[in-house]
Each structure stands twice: as C-alpha cells, then as structure tokens.
Design an enzyme around this catalytic site. Structure first.
Site, PDB file in Angstrom:
ATOM      1  CB  VAL A  97      -0.960  -0.005   1.204  1.00  0.00           C
ATOM      2  CG1 VAL A  97      -1.811   1.264   1.211  1.00  0.00           C
ATOM      3  CG2 VAL A  97      -1.866  -1.234   1.155  1.00  0.00           C
ATOM      4  CE1 TYR A  98       5.284   5.553   2.889  1.00  0.00           C
ATOM      5  CE2 TYR A  98       6.958   4.425   1.601  1.00  0.00           C
ATOM      6  CZ  TYR A  98       6.539   5.529   2.317  1.00  0.00           C
ATOM      7  OH  TYR A  98       7.363   6.614   2.438  1.00  0.00           O
ATOM      8  CB  ALA A  99       5.109   0.501  -3.001  1.00  0.00           C
ATOM      9  CB  THR A 140       0.323   5.935  -1.209  1.00  0.00           C
ATOM     10  OG1 THR A 140       1.573   5.767  -0.519  1.00  0.00           O
ATOM     11  CG2 THR A 140      -0.745   5.088  -0.569  1.00  0.00           C
TER      12      THR A 140
END
Length: 259
Positions: free
Chosen positions: A152-154, A156
């Site tokens: 999810v971080y990547a 975003t």
C-alpha cells in the site's frame, strides 16, 4: 505582496526543512501538522518570518477540508504536499485503520489540496505544486527478497508520481509548475516512528532533499530523484512507460490467444 507557501507535515523532517528554507528565502508561510505544540515551536523559533499555523489531521476528512479551504482561499505561490505516514507491512497484516490512514494522507489529501490550490494558481498564472513521494514508487517490479513488503505504501507513492506527471502536462503553458520529489532513505523521524533502526543505513539529509527539489523546479524537472546521479535512468523508465502505452491494440495479444 510576498510569496506564500503552504507546507503540510511541517513539524519535522522534510516538511520542516522545506518550511525553514522557504522562510529563509522570504516566503510567508502556512504550516500544517497534527501537533499544535510543534507548530507553535516553529513560529517561536522563526520570529523574522510571517507564519500562520493550521493544526489538522490529514488522515481525516475534516483535516483535509480545513487545509483545502486555505489552499482555495489564499493566493498560494507554492503548495508542498509533504505529510506522510509509513506503515511498512504486508497488506494482509496491515490493520484496516492504518491502511485507511495511509491512503488518506498520501493519496486523498494531496489530491484534494492540489485540486483546491490549482485553480487560483492558474488564474494568477504562477505557482508551484510539490508532492513528496519516494524512490519506493519505482520498486513495484522488485521481488519480495529485495524490498520490505509494503504494497500500500509503494502504491500511494506511485500515485503521486503518475498524478504529478499527468497534471504537469495538463497545466503546460499556464505558468504553474508541478513536481514530485522522490528521495531514498532520509535522516528524519519517519522510520523511528515505525520502530525501524536506520542508524547504520546511509541516509540523505532533509536539507539536501529540499535543495534538490527547489533546484529541480529551476531545471524544469517534473520527477526529481535527489540521489540518482544518472538522470538518464529516469528518462529510460518514462520512455518505457510511453512505449508500453503506445504499444496497445484493440486486438488480443498473441500470447493470450491459446487455451
């Protein structure tokens, strides 16, 4: 009238470095963050600057709306969408509230704040929007053995890259510049909050990230990678993206026809 910049996540790390550099460059500032005490500390330590504070939580709709109202109503010269959270963990282990927070802070907030600011910048024929992402935006093809699992971080950060590039094209000729800055590992509190010890990892300073970003605006770079010496590597990525985009056809590709 002085130049006016709004910086989110301005109480530490890259955001604070942006605020300090812009204050030194003569900007009036609106600084936003969750912690009012830290916002007040910044004001007290910069008596020479005209600084307004907005205490708001960008993981909430109310927080986004509060800052968006400032973006829409004030004659911003620059918007720095810097606020962030990490939440490095595999998707299946990522609590729902943390997933929601991450997407809200790094996707919803910069999208809505940019939307609020850009119309006024277009009307004035001047402005700059800087979105702070990271080199992890380009790590999608990496196998699990190479990188920490943080889908999810990547995702975003990849959103910020694509949005910035597309918006830059939309605003061509308007006088409004758009940039996404993609540092690698930076010496800030960011990883400490996640419980990660990065003390032995070589890290760039937040001041150098800001220096690269502002110089990148002068150079006309839409994607700024402060730690990548060979800019041709980025060009190769973008040309490959366009080649794939341009290589599509209404006909089904041969490799999918069997079976």
């Amino acid at each position: 009238m002085n130049k006016l910049a709004l910086v989110t996540g301005a109480t530490s790390g890259i955001g604070k470095a942006f605020a300090e550099r812009l204050a030194a460059d003569g900007y009036d500032l609106v600084i936003a963050g969750r912690r009012k005490d830290r916002l007040d500390e910044f004001v007290a330590s910069h008596p020479e600057a005209n600084v307004r504070t907005v205490a708001a939580d960008l993981s909430t709709d109310a927080g986004v709306d509060a800052i968006a109202e400032v973006c829409a109503s004030q004659p911003l010269t620059m918007l720095v969408n810097n606020a962030g959270v990490s939440h490095y963990m595999p998707l299946a282990e990522l609590p729902a509230d943390k997933a929601r927070e991450l997407v809200h802070v790094k996707v919803v907030a910069p999208t809505m704040l940019t939307r609020a600011a850009v119309a006024g910048m277009q009307q004035r024929g001047d402005g700059a929007i800087i979105n702070v992402a990271g080199m992890i935006a380009f790590s999608g093809p990496a196998p699990g053995s190479m990188m920490p699992r943080r889908a999810v971080y990547a995702g975003t950060l990849a959103h910020l890259v694509a949005m910035s590039q597309t918006l830059s094209a939309e605003l061509a000729g308007t006088g409004v510049k758009v940039q996404v800055v993609c540092p690698g590992v930076v010496a800030t509190e960011f990883h400490e909050r996640q419980g990660l010890d990065m003390s032995v990892v070589p890290r760039m300073s937040a001041d150098d990230v800001v220096r690269a970003s502002l110089r990148g605006l002068e150079l006309g770079e839409v994607v700024v990678a402060p730690g990548v010496e060979d800019a041709g590597l980025l060009d190769a990525v973008f040309q490959a993206d366009l080649a794939a985009f341009g290589g599509q056809s209404p006909e089904l590709a041969t490799r999918y026809r069997a079976g």
